[in-house]
Design an enzyme around this catalytic site. Structure first.
Site, PDB file in Angstrom:
ATOM      1  N   SER A   2     -13.681  12.604 -31.185  1.00  0.00           N
ATOM      2  CA  SER A   2     -12.816  12.731 -29.813  1.00  0.00           C
ATOM      3  C   SER A   2     -13.310  10.954 -29.296  1.00  0.00           C
ATOM      4  O   SER A   2     -14.765  11.466 -29.385  1.00  0.00           O
ATOM      5  CB  SER A   2     -12.931  13.983 -28.977  1.00  0.00           C
ATOM      6  OG  SER A   2     -12.360  13.252 -27.453  1.00  0.00           O
ATOM      7  N   HIS A  27      -9.865  10.679 -32.851  1.00  0.00           N
ATOM      8  CA  HIS A  27      -9.113  11.883 -32.107  1.00  0.00           C
ATOM      9  C   HIS A  27      -8.578  11.063 -30.748  1.00  0.00           C
ATOM     10  O   HIS A  27      -9.486  10.921 -29.399  1.00  0.00           O
ATOM     11  CB  HIS A  27     -10.067  12.860 -32.088  1.00  0.00           C
ATOM     12  CG  HIS A  27      -8.980  13.899 -30.879  1.00  0.00           C
ATOM     13  ND1 HIS A  27      -7.895  14.888 -31.468  1.00  0.00           N
ATOM     14  CD2 HIS A  27      -8.566  14.083 -29.774  1.00  0.00           C
ATOM     15  CE1 HIS A  27      -7.078  15.610 -30.795  1.00  0.00           C
ATOM     16  NE2 HIS A  27      -7.773  15.122 -29.203  1.00  0.00           N
ATOM     17  N   ASP A  29      -7.169  11.135 -26.938  1.00  0.00           N
ATOM     18  CA  ASP A  29      -6.731  11.961 -26.314  1.00  0.00           C
ATOM     19  C   ASP A  29      -6.087  10.596 -24.984  1.00  0.00           C
ATOM     20  O   ASP A  29      -6.491  10.795 -24.319  1.00  0.00           O
ATOM     21  CB  ASP A  29      -8.039  12.883 -25.234  1.00  0.00           C
ATOM     22  CG  ASP A  29      -8.710  13.363 -25.771  1.00  0.00           C
ATOM     23  OD1 ASP A  29      -9.685  13.720 -26.361  1.00  0.00           O
ATOM     24  OD2 ASP A  29      -7.723  14.359 -26.980  1.00  0.00           O
ATOM     25  N   MET A  31      -4.177  10.921 -21.799  1.00  0.00           N
ATOM     26  CA  MET A  31      -3.542  11.964 -20.703  1.00  0.00           C
ATOM     27  C   MET A  31      -3.172  10.976 -19.726  1.00  0.00           C
ATOM     28  O   MET A  31      -3.565   9.559 -18.980  1.00  0.00           O
ATOM     29  CB  MET A  31      -4.804  12.636 -20.013  1.00  0.00           C
ATOM     30  CG  MET A  31      -5.911  13.060 -20.982  1.00  0.00           C
ATOM     31  SD  MET A  31      -7.792  13.754 -20.398  1.00  0.00           S
ATOM     32  CE  MET A  31      -8.125  14.219 -22.042  1.00  0.00           C
ATOM     33  N   HIS A  60      -3.298  12.550 -29.769  1.00  0.00           N
ATOM     34  CA  HIS A  60      -3.283  13.628 -29.075  1.00  0.00           C
ATOM     35  C   HIS A  60      -2.809  13.533 -27.960  1.00  0.00           C
ATOM     36  O   HIS A  60      -3.533  13.024 -26.628  1.00  0.00           O
ATOM     37  CB  HIS A  60      -4.523  14.288 -28.777  1.00  0.00           C
ATOM     38  CG  HIS A  60      -4.650  15.982 -27.907  1.00  0.00           C
ATOM     39  ND1 HIS A  60      -5.375  16.309 -27.129  1.00  0.00           N
ATOM     40  CD2 HIS A  60      -3.689  16.182 -27.644  1.00  0.00           C
ATOM     41  CE1 HIS A  60      -5.259  17.719 -26.817  1.00  0.00           C
ATOM     42  NE2 HIS A  60      -3.375  17.621 -26.776  1.00  0.00           N
ATOM     43  N   MET A  62      -1.166  14.006 -24.115  1.00  0.00           N
ATOM     44  CA  MET A  62      -0.852  15.753 -23.257  1.00  0.00           C
ATOM     45  C   MET A  62      -0.514  14.897 -22.134  1.00  0.00           C
ATOM     46  O   MET A  62      -1.033  14.177 -20.770  1.00  0.00           O
ATOM     47  CB  MET A  62      -2.776  15.740 -23.161  1.00  0.00           C
ATOM     48  CG  MET A  62      -2.791  16.417 -23.707  1.00  0.00           C
ATOM     49  SD  MET A  62      -5.584  16.646 -23.401  1.00  0.00           S
ATOM     50  CE  MET A  62      -5.960  14.889 -24.353  1.00  0.00           C
ATOM     51  N   MET A 131      -5.680  24.407 -29.021  1.00  0.00           N
ATOM     52  CA  MET A 131      -6.611  24.099 -28.103  1.00  0.00           C
ATOM     53  C   MET A 131      -7.950  25.248 -27.699  1.00  0.00           C
ATOM     54  O   MET A 131      -7.337  26.151 -27.932  1.00  0.00           O
ATOM     55  CB  MET A 131      -6.109  24.176 -26.325  1.00  0.00           C
ATOM     56  CG  MET A 131      -4.986  22.861 -26.446  1.00  0.00           C
ATOM     57  SD  MET A 131      -6.638  21.337 -27.008  1.00  0.00           S
ATOM     58  CE  MET A 131      -7.370  21.204 -25.442  1.00  0.00           C
ATOM     59  N   GLY A 136      -7.775  18.933 -20.400  1.00  0.00           N
ATOM     60  CA  GLY A 136      -7.916  17.607 -19.446  1.00  0.00           C
ATOM     61  C   GLY A 136      -9.375  16.860 -19.638  1.00  0.00           C
ATOM     62  O   GLY A 136      -9.600  15.832 -18.781  1.00  0.00           O
ATOM     63  N   PHE A 137      -9.991  17.531 -20.053  1.00  0.00           N
ATOM     64  CA  PHE A 137     -11.763  17.253 -20.208  1.00  0.00           C
ATOM     65  C   PHE A 137     -12.240  16.957 -20.736  1.00  0.00           C
ATOM     66  O   PHE A 137     -12.125  18.294 -21.717  1.00  0.00           O
ATOM     67  CB  PHE A 137     -12.564  18.199 -19.070  1.00  0.00           C
ATOM     68  CG  PHE A 137     -12.054  17.280 -17.252  1.00  0.00           C
ATOM     69  CD1 PHE A 137     -10.937  18.575 -16.480  1.00  0.00           C
ATOM     70  CD2 PHE A 137     -11.764  15.851 -17.280  1.00  0.00           C
ATOM     71  CE1 PHE A 137     -10.151  17.917 -15.778  1.00  0.00           C
ATOM     72  CE2 PHE A 137     -11.450  15.700 -15.784  1.00  0.00           C
ATOM     73  CZ  PHE A 137     -10.085  16.988 -15.488  1.00  0.00           C
ATOM     74  N   GLY A 138     -13.690  16.732 -21.454  1.00  0.00           N
ATOM     75  CA  GLY A 138     -14.272  17.084 -22.629  1.00  0.00           C
ATOM     76  C   GLY A 138     -15.351  17.818 -21.755  1.00  0.00           C
ATOM     77  O   GLY A 138     -15.609  18.113 -20.822  1.00  0.00           O
ATOM     78  N   ASP A 170      -8.948  22.208 -31.100  1.00  0.00           N
ATOM     79  CA  ASP A 170      -9.742  20.973 -30.348  1.00  0.00           C
ATOM     80  C   ASP A 170      -9.925  21.480 -29.325  1.00  0.00           C
ATOM     81  O   ASP A 170      -9.574  22.059 -28.569  1.00  0.00           O
ATOM     82  CB  ASP A 170      -8.080  19.956 -29.935  1.00  0.00           C
ATOM     83  CG  ASP A 170      -9.009  18.865 -29.261  1.00  0.00           C
ATOM     84  OD1 ASP A 170      -7.719  18.420 -28.250  1.00  0.00           O
ATOM     85  OD2 ASP A 170     -10.100  18.602 -28.824  1.00  0.00           O
ATOM     86  N   GLY A 171     -11.613  21.328 -28.875  1.00  0.00           N
ATOM     87  CA  GLY A 171     -12.134  21.746 -27.208  1.00  0.00           C
ATOM     88  C   GLY A 171     -13.476  22.656 -28.127  1.00  0.00           C
ATOM     89  O   GLY A 171     -13.116  23.703 -28.012  1.00  0.00           O
ATOM     90  N   GLY A 172     -14.673  21.469 -27.179  1.00  0.00           N
ATOM     91  CA  GLY A 172     -15.739  23.007 -27.700  1.00  0.00           C
ATOM     92  C   GLY A 172     -16.362  22.869 -28.524  1.00  0.00           C
ATOM     93  O   GLY A 172     -16.980  24.113 -28.774  1.00  0.00           O
ATOM     94  N   GLY A 192     -16.283  15.884 -29.828  1.00  0.00           N
ATOM     95  CA  GLY A 192     -16.106  15.135 -28.660  1.00  0.00           C
ATOM     96  C   GLY A 192     -17.689  14.853 -27.835  1.00  0.00           C
ATOM     97  O   GLY A 192     -18.337  14.496 -28.600  1.00  0.00           O
ATOM     98  N   SER A 193     -17.490  15.150 -26.440  1.00  0.00           N
ATOM     99  CA  SER A 193     -18.904  15.384 -26.000  1.00  0.00           C
ATOM    100  C   SER A 193     -20.585  16.106 -26.686  1.00  0.00           C
ATOM    101  O   SER A 193     -21.657  15.429 -26.528  1.00  0.00           O
ATOM    102  CB  SER A 193     -19.135  16.301 -24.641  1.00  0.00           C
ATOM    103  OG  SER A 193     -18.903  17.612 -25.491  1.00  0.00           O
TER     104      SER A 193
HETATM  105  C1  DX5 Z   1      -9.367  17.804 -24.510  1.00  0.00           C
HETATM  106  C2  DX5 Z   1      -9.299  17.110 -25.548  1.00  0.00           C
HETATM  107  C3  DX5 Z   1     -10.895  17.082 -26.231  1.00  0.00           C
HETATM  108  C4  DX5 Z   1     -11.995  16.218 -25.769  1.00  0.00           C
HETATM  109  C5  DX5 Z   1     -12.712  17.735 -26.602  1.00  0.00           C
HETATM  110  O1  DX5 Z   1      -8.593  17.641 -23.587  1.00  0.00           O
HETATM  111  O2  DX5 Z   1      -7.964  17.367 -25.801  1.00  0.00           O
HETATM  112  O3  DX5 Z   1     -10.598  16.037 -27.554  1.00  0.00           O
HETATM  113  O4  DX5 Z   1     -11.985  15.154 -26.026  1.00  0.00           O
HETATM  114  O5  DX5 Z   1     -14.672  17.396 -26.738  1.00  0.00           O
HETATM  115  P1  DX5 Z   1     -14.810  18.238 -26.594  1.00  0.00           P
HETATM  116  O6  DX5 Z   1     -15.319  18.415 -27.834  1.00  0.00           O
HETATM  117  O7  DX5 Z   1     -16.468  18.127 -25.373  1.00  0.00           O
HETATM  118  O8  DX5 Z   1     -14.560  19.154 -25.748  1.00  0.00           O
HETATM  119 ZN    ZN Z   2      -7.922  16.540 -27.497  1.00  0.00          ZN
END
Ligand code: DX5
Ligand code: ZN
Length: 305
Positions: A2, A27, A29, A31, A60, A62, A131, A136-138, A170-172, A192-193
């Site tokens: 991401s 990926h 995102d 939004m 993705h 959202m 998810m 909404g956030f990384g 996806d996420g964390g 992502g992060s």
């Molecule tokens: C959050 C996104 C994810 C996010 C993942 O809404 O859909 O794709 O960017 O980032 P991390 O890996 O930091 O959770």
């Molecule tokens: Zn995503």
């Protein structure tokens, strides 16, 4: 990978760096500030990024109204588009548009949404995205309970696909959580992060996370017995050329990749009409292919004798 937490002022370099460092896909995102409390980028940005890398693009979305923008995302060069099961507008027409454009269509469920929300659309799905954070956030914490409850079960909604259906998480996801999700048989880890930390060795982090996920897949799943390796090919049939071509067409039409080779058992200089040809398919599709094409194969083998 991401790019949500990449330097948003330098996304072009972010995707070329991701490719250089070994990411398998990008990926994206998207939004709209309505479906989720954040605003990122749209199809125009994606079209610009499309020129910077050959990596596949997984969008993705959202957003509350994907049907209004789906053509733009397809024109921008997305290889797959995943929308959310929680939107208020009709879902089926958008999934059909994605597939009609020859791309992979996916549905994503938030942590609080049961997988059963996918039921009405299961036959239109190539991708199920789970998810493991609130979208909404990384940089949010991984929800292990959600992963355990949903990731393995999600594959059931892709059972119509003889091959190529994908479960995404996806996420964390990071080096602490990769082995767990790998152990749940996930196909695609969205990270992502964990990969955009300043000064971190991105390539090494990608390799580590991939290795940990594979460790989980190989040894946590199936009571410690390594399941079928993903990309091993097996011989499905050995037939004369005409019969082999017929069977190849039918198996490919069912969505299973097929390789067709001259049989190594016949002399190299043997006439192509007289010799045998072997059909190879992915080991993971062997059971489904046998169920679906076993009788046909036997009939063609008789015709080849
Ligand atoms: C959050 C996104 C994810 C996010 C993942 O809404 O859909 O794709 O960017 O980032 P991390 O890996 O930091 O959770
Ligand atoms: Zn995503």
């Amino acid at each position: 990978m991401s790019i949500l937490d990449a330097d948003l002022g330098n996304l072009g370099n972010a995707v070329t760096r991701a490719e250089r460092e070994g990411a398998d896909r990008i990926h994206l995102d998207v939004m709209d500030g309505h479906f989720v409390p954040n605003l990122t980028f749209g199809a125009k940005t994606i079209a610009a990024l499309r020129r910077r890398t050959r990596l596949p693009f997984d969008a993705h979305l959202m957003i509350s109204e994907p049907s209004r923008y789906i053509d733009e995302f397809l024109e921008a060069g997305c290889d797959s588009v995943t929308i959310h099961a929680e939107i208020d507008e009709p879902i089926e027409p958008t999934l059909r548009s994605i597939r009609a454009a020859g791309r992979a269509a996916g549905l994503c469920v938030k942590p609080g949404t049961p997988l059963s929300a996918l039921e009405p659309y299961r036959r239109l799905l190539d991708i199920v995205m789970v998810m493991t954070v609130e979208p909404g956030f990384g940089g949010q914490a991984f929800m292990a309970d959600v992963a355990r409850a949903k990731v393995l079960a999600a594959r059931e909604y892709l059972s119509h696909k003889l091959h190529g259906g994908e479960v995404h998480v996806d996420g964390g996801v990071n080096r602490e959580t990769a082995e767990l999700v790998g152990g749940l048989g996930v196909d695609i880890l969205v990270v992502g992060s964990a990969l955009w930390r300043k000064g971190a060795d991105m390539g090494r982090e990608i390799r580590l996370i991939r290795a940990l996920a594979d460790e989980g897949y190989q040894y946590a799943l199936n009571e410690g017995v390594a399941p079928i390796p993903r990309d091993r090919m097996v011989t499905f049939a050995s037939l004369r050329r005409d019969q082999a071509r017929h069977l190849r067409e039918e198996v490919e039409a069912a969505g299973i990749p097929v390789l067709l080779f001259r049989s190594p058992e016949d002399p190299a200089d043997m006439d192509d009409e007289a010799r045998r040809w072997v059909i190879l398919i992915p080991a993971s599709a062997e059971v489904a292919a046998t169920e679906r094409f076993g009788r046909r194969r036997t009939a063609l083998q008789r015709a080849s004798a």
